[in-house]
Write an enzyme that holds these catalytic residues in place. Structure first.
Site, PDB file in Angstrom:
ATOM      1  N   GLU A   1      -1.108   3.201  27.935  1.00 61.08           N
ATOM      2  CA  GLU A   1      -0.399   2.883  29.176  1.00 61.08           C
ATOM      3  C   GLU A   1      -1.144   1.939  30.115  1.00 61.08           C
ATOM      4  OE1 GLU A   1       1.954   6.050  30.931  1.00 61.08           O
ATOM      5  OE2 GLU A   1       1.315   7.385  29.311  1.00 61.08           O
TER       6      GLU A   1
ATOM      7  N   HIS B   1       0.248  18.968  44.106  1.00 57.91           N
ATOM      8  CA  HIS B   1       0.881  20.249  43.793  1.00 57.91           C
ATOM      9  C   HIS B   1      -0.174  21.350  43.681  1.00 57.91           C
ATOM     10  CE1 HIS B   1       4.572  18.320  41.707  1.00 57.91           C
ATOM     11  NE2 HIS B   1       4.859  18.658  42.933  1.00 57.91           N
TER      12      HIS B   1
ATOM     13  N   SER C   1       0.894  20.888  37.467  1.00 59.68           N
ATOM     14  CA  SER C   1       1.472  20.987  36.126  1.00 59.68           C
ATOM     15  C   SER C   1       0.427  20.718  35.052  1.00 59.68           C
ATOM     16  CB  SER C   1       2.649  20.035  35.980  1.00 59.68           C
ATOM     17  OG  SER C   1       2.264  18.726  36.327  1.00 59.68           O
ATOM     18  N   TYR C   2      -0.663  20.023  35.400  1.00 61.47           N
ATOM     19  CA  TYR C   2      -1.805  19.845  34.493  1.00 61.47           C
ATOM     20  C   TYR C   2      -3.063  19.777  35.343  1.00 61.47           C
ATOM     21  CZ  TYR C   2      -0.830  14.921  35.630  1.00 61.47           C
ATOM     22  OH  TYR C   2      -0.570  13.753  36.284  1.00 61.47           O
ATOM     23  N   TYR C   3      -4.161  20.219  34.763  1.00 61.32           N
ATOM     24  CA  TYR C   3      -5.387  20.412  35.522  1.00 61.32           C
ATOM     25  C   TYR C   3      -6.357  19.246  35.392  1.00 61.32           C
ATOM     26  CZ  TYR C   3      -3.774  24.937  36.868  1.00 61.32           C
ATOM     27  OH  TYR C   3      -3.042  25.942  37.439  1.00 61.32           O
ATOM     28  N   HIS C   4      -5.955  18.126  35.957  1.00 61.49           N
ATOM     29  CA  HIS C   4      -6.798  16.964  36.237  1.00 61.49           C
ATOM     30  C   HIS C   4      -6.260  16.490  37.576  1.00 61.49           C
ATOM     31  CE1 HIS C   4      -9.272  13.399  35.373  1.00 61.49           C
ATOM     32  NE2 HIS C   4      -8.400  12.830  36.184  1.00 61.49           N
TER      33      HIS C   4
ATOM     34  N   HIS D   1      -4.595  14.934  40.454  1.00 67.55           N
ATOM     35  CA  HIS D   1      -3.679  13.810  40.568  1.00 67.55           C
ATOM     36  C   HIS D   1      -2.864  13.967  41.848  1.00 67.55           C
ATOM     37  CE1 HIS D   1      -1.485  16.990  38.438  1.00 67.55           C
ATOM     38  NE2 HIS D   1      -0.366  16.457  38.889  1.00 67.55           N
ATOM     39  N   VAL D   2      -2.395  12.833  42.359  1.00 67.04           N
ATOM     40  CA  VAL D   2      -1.657  12.792  43.611  1.00 67.04           C
ATOM     41  C   VAL D   2      -0.319  12.093  43.359  1.00 67.04           C
ATOM     42  CG1 VAL D   2      -1.653  11.941  45.994  1.00 67.04           C
ATOM     43  CG2 VAL D   2      -3.800  12.730  44.950  1.00 67.04           C
ATOM     44  N   HIS D   3       0.736  12.670  43.888  1.00 70.63           N
ATOM     45  CA  HIS D   3       2.086  12.137  43.734  1.00 70.63           C
ATOM     46  C   HIS D   3       2.415  11.200  44.900  1.00 70.63           C
ATOM     47  CE1 HIS D   3       3.111  15.269  40.697  1.00 70.63           C
ATOM     48  NE2 HIS D   3       2.133  15.888  41.327  1.00 70.63           N
TER      49      HIS D   3
END
Length: 164
Positions: free
Chosen positions: A12, A95, A99-102, A104-106
């Site tokens: 990606e 969050h 939903s996953y444990y690294h 991250h920011v939305h």
């Protein structure tokens, strides 16, 4: 593993909107897979931090303020430059539970009701920065409420432990 593949440019890489390569205070910003990028009304990007030791909101302390401020400032600037959406029209949040444990920011369009953007799960990044600036250990000891779906394994663990 897919997060690490993105950070290492094994996957990606062409989708990356912005990157601050600093290993301590940097991140990559890319469109979330939920966003088809056909319109800005449902704009949705994710900032993935380069650090691998930060899993969730619970790991954050005052030491991480430079990283969090970079994400907030540079992320908004990158969205404005790329998509013409000003920072005042963005909802920027983490969050808990993620939903996953690294870490991250939305980044979502303010008018878009993205899954998990409501108060029972989302913590605005500006508020997180302010809370950590006041108390560097704020998220280490604070009780954090969160909603669980009926089919989530974590809910079953709470039920089995007699905690609900």
């Amino acid at each position: 593993q897919w997060v690490y593949n993105i950070l290492e440019k094994k996957a990606e890489a062409e989708r990356i909107v912005y990157e601050n390569p600093d290993p301590e205070h940097g991140f990559v910003l890319l469109p979330d897979l939920k966003w088809d990028q056909s319109q800005l009304d449902d704009l949705y990007l994710i900032a993935l931090v380069h650090r691998r030791d930060l899993k969730s909101l619970r790991d954050l302390t005052g030491e991480h303020l430079p990283l969090l401020r970079n994400i907030l400032r540079e992320g908004k600037e990158a969205v404005a430059a790329r998509y013409g959406v000003p920072g005042s029209q963005l909802r920027v949040y983490l969050h808990y539970q993620p939903s996953y444990y690294h870490l991250h920011v939305h980044f979502t369009a303010l008018g878009y009701e993205a899954p998990g953007c409501a108060v029972e799960r989302a913590h605005l990044l500006a508020d997180v920065v302010d809370n950590l600036a006041r108390d560097g250990a704020y998220y280490r000891g604070r009780a954090l409420s969160f909603a669980l779906r009926a089919d989530e394994p974590l809910l079953r663990r709470f039920q089995d432990a007699g905690r609900l």
